[in-house]
Design an enzyme around this catalytic site. Structure first.
Site, PDB file in Angstrom:
ATOM      1  CG  ASP A 531      49.102  40.711  39.781  1.00  0.00           C
ATOM      2  OD1 ASP A 531      47.910  40.972  39.542  1.00  0.00           O
ATOM      3  OD2 ASP A 531      49.570  39.565  39.713  1.00  0.00           O
ATOM      4  N   PRO A 533      44.811  44.940  43.896  1.00  0.00           N
ATOM      5  CG  PRO A 533      42.683  44.408  44.674  1.00  0.00           C
ATOM      6  CD  PRO A 533      43.939  43.780  44.192  1.00  0.00           C
ATOM      7  N   GLY A 584      45.497  35.012  43.087  1.00  0.00           N
ATOM      8  CA  GLY A 584      46.113  35.804  44.131  1.00  0.00           C
ATOM      9  C   GLY A 584      47.023  36.865  43.548  1.00  0.00           C
ATOM     10  CD  GLU A 585      46.980  42.266  45.599  1.00  0.00           C
ATOM     11  OE1 GLU A 585      48.045  42.863  45.427  1.00  0.00           O
ATOM     12  OE2 GLU A 585      46.032  42.729  46.268  1.00  0.00           O
ATOM     13  N   GLY A 586      50.035  39.001  42.455  1.00  0.00           N
ATOM     14  CA  GLY A 586      51.380  38.636  42.043  1.00  0.00           C
ATOM     15  C   GLY A 586      51.428  37.504  41.052  1.00  0.00           C
TER      16      GLY A 586
END
Length: 673
Positions: A531, A533, A584-586
């Site tokens: 999830d 970059p 945000g990532e995740g």
């Protein structure tokens, strides 16, 4: 000197099991090692035995000294007893020692007393001591008196020495199992470094232990890299030294409630105590290109998708979620995969200096990590809703890539091994699915640089827009990031484009650590949800180290990020949804996780359609289908009551047939009832 609570260790294993190589890797960090050789020289005519001994000698580093004890079995006890606290001894092996002990030249000898003396010397040894011994007790009882005497004496020796040692490991076919794990390491323990590829096979997998221990908090230290002179950066001591102290796994509360007056009472909404951490002892793991790691099952994935067509599912089925069923089936090795119950989120925080972090608020990533630890924020809340553990991992900060390498070579090696061991720890704790997340200033620009180096992309095409905290687009910051990536690629235009070179020059600590997680998860057959970059850039790098890693990855959503889109195309990963969340990532992976679980639940629990031989509904009430067919035996009165009138089909309002003949074809894509 001790590592993770032991300073005396017994390594058992069969012939050609890899026990000697593993034992050598455990002491590879020591400045000097005294190698205690116990085997007799043997028959001069036995060239094969001479070759074996020569191979052992050639494998030892030049800094090691060798001491022969074959002439006198009592000499081994003397050497161990006289060794000082600053010495490191490697005894290889006790089988040779027993052979000399039983030699007629040393008879009569009190074998029991001599073995007891050896165990006492091991128990009281002040030196760091590793003993190697063959395990012959699993074979048949020898048919000769001498053979039985040897196995009995060696078995008694192994038992006595194992009882005296702090830890015992069994090596079987190159894989290590810990029979007697050591206690947690003291805070001042000096960790070992990785061994050379010549000393240990490149495909050695780290040992695992079933014994849990509480994870220790991270310590940070500043040190400059060895091969360059940038300003010192904060580097976790674990990554700098080579050993690993794994961070705690946090269990978020599902919903916040007022904290009670007494700390620690239930219902505080705080994180639970640390769960499990892997006791880390140097394993000699060498991460290098061309590693052969496991692949998902080739057959169960297609079988699971084909099985969906037989289930009692109305309509056209699961659509694109069939990919989830096929992926889970292949990674679980069964055509009826189960939903992932135990999930862990790894949140990797690592900042990048220089133009890569243009437009980022200073200290924002650290605040996000603190917020997650406190159970607040989108990622923690989604983890709580999904009953997932959350592990915050600190990566070393990365230098300005446009000016100098982001990391040193040693830091890359340490980050890769650390990520691998994070995945090992999760697998040992029973985690069935990892979610890879990241937060850090400049992480997206570093990922864009990695994509440009590995896929030949132009930086502006893979670098997303910079959005401020107020929701405004900052084009000036975006141009600074593009310039930083461009200058970094120009600086490294003549550098190698191998995986570790890309991580050192461009990727930095967070991407290197994420790459290690993917490799370790692949080695332990744990699927990973990507999830963002950082995760996809790590997947791109991992192709050169182990091409199998991408087959254990699933991409729920591309998030509208151009770099993720490109990486997905190159890796052959098809995003399942298009939520375009920007939390945000995740967070997107956790938001989609209930949908993925629902698809697996249906695939695992729905029965086969009755028309294909599946069971009919229990408690059939005689209801009729929309076509007028009765569910049950045709013409029967099952399910009817005396008060119910006979059903009469109404006349059609317009022209057309009133019945459907048996020879009328069924529409394509529909199942015949």
């Amino acid at each position: 000197m001790s590592v993770d609570g032991w300073h005396t260790l017994l390594v058992l294993g069969g012939i050609r099991s890899g026990k000697s190589e593993f034992a050598e890797s455990l002491v590879a960090d020591a400045p000097t090692v005294r190698y205690v050789a116990t085997a007799p020289s043997g028959d001069p005519e036995d060239t094969e035995w001479a070759i074996r001994l020569a191979a052992h000698r050639a494998r030892r580093p030049g800094s090691w000294s060798t001491e022969e004890t074959a002439a006198d079995p009592g000499r081994l006890v003397e050497v161990i007893a006289a060794a000082g606290p600053n010495e490191t001894l490697l005894v290889d092996d006790l089988g040779g020692w027993v052979t000399v002990l039983l030699d007629p030249a040393h008879q009569p000898a009190d074998d029991t007393a001599t073995i007891a003396e050896l165990a006492a010397a091991v128990r009281s040894s002040a030196a760091r001591l590793v003993l190697v011994s063959p395990e012959v007790g699993l074979s048949l009882v020898p048919t000769t008196p001498l053979g039985r005497a040897f196995t009995d004496a060696l078995g008694a020796t192994n038992r006595a020495v194992a009882d005296a040692c702090d830890a015992v490991a069994l090596v079987v076919a190159g894989q290590t199992a810990w029979l007697k794990p050591a206690s947690p390491a003291p805070a001042h323990a000096v960790p070992p470094a990785a061994t050379s590829p010549e000393a240990v096979p490149s495909r050695t997998v780290p040992p695992r232990s079933a014994a849990p221990r509480a994870a220790e908090p991270w310590a940070t230290a500043s040190r400059p890299a060895a091969d360059r002179t940038p300003p010192p950066r904060a580097v976790p001591a674990d990554l700098g030294a080579g050993d690993v102290t794994l961070p705690e796994v946090l269990t978020p509360a599902a919903a916040p409630v007022p904290a009670p007056a007494t700390p620690g009472e239930p219902g505080t909404g705080d994180w639970a105590a640390p769960t499990m951490a892997l006791p880390m002892i140097a394993t000699g793991l060498v991460i290098q290109p061309g590693m052969e790691l496991p692949m998902p099952d080739d057959y169960t994935g297609p079988q699971a998708v084909d099985r969906l067509a037989t289930l009692d599912i109305p309509g056209a089925g699961l659509g694109v979620l069939e990919q989830v069923v096929g992926f889970a089936a292949a990674t679980q090795g069964t055509s009826t995969p189960r939903p992932w119950d135990s999930v862990r989120v790894l949140l990797i925080r690592g900042d990048h200096e220089g133009g890569a972090s243009a437009g980022a608020t200073p200290g924002e990533s650290a605040r996000r990590a603190r917020q997650a630890r406190a159970g607040r924020g989108a990622l923690a809340r989604l983890a709580a809703e999904n009953r997932a553990g959350l592990q915050i991992v600190e990566a070393p900060s990365s230098a300005a890539m446009e000016e100098r390498p982001a990391l040193s070579v040693d830091e890359v090696e340490a980050a890769l091994r650390y990520g691998w061991r994070l995945a090992e720890q999760a697998a040992d704790a029973g985690v069935q699915l990892l979610v890879l997340a990241a937060c850090g200033a400049g992480a997206e620009a570093a990922a864009a640089a990695v994509l440009a180096a590995t896929a030949g992309a132009e930086p502006p095409t893979v670098l997303g827009r910079v959005v401020t905290e107020q929701g405004e687009i900052d084009d000036a910051a975006w141009m600074v990031r593009c310039a930083a990536v461009r200058d970094a690629l120009h600086r490294t235009r003549r550098s190698a484009r191998e995986a570790k070179d890309v991580l050192a020059e461009l990727g930095g600590g967070d991407i290197a650590l994420a790459t290690g997680v993917l490799l370790g998860a692949t080695a332990r057959k744990v699927p990973v949800l990507l999830d963002g970059p950082v995760g996809t850039a790590a997947a791109m790098v991992s192709r050169d180290l182990a091409g199998q890693a991408r087959h254990w990855c699933l991409l729920p959503d591309h998030g509208g990020r151009p770099g993720v889109r490109l990486a997905a195309d190159v890796l052959g990963l098809t995003p399942l949804v298009d939520l375009r969340l920007d939390l945000g990532e995740g967070a997107t992976a956790l938001a989609a996780l209930p949908l993925l679980r629902s698809a697996l639940t249906l695939a695992a629990t729905l029965p086969v359609h009755p028309s294909l031989g599946g069971p009919d509904d229990e408690g059939d009430t005689g209801e009729r289908t929309g076509t007028g067919d009765h569910i049950g035996d045709e013409g029967s009165d099952h399910g009817r009551t005396e008060d119910e009138p006979d059903f009469a089909e109404p006349e059609p309002a317009g022209p057309g047939p009133t019945t459907v003949g048996a020879d009328v074809p069924v529409s394509p894509g529909r199942r015949a009832d």
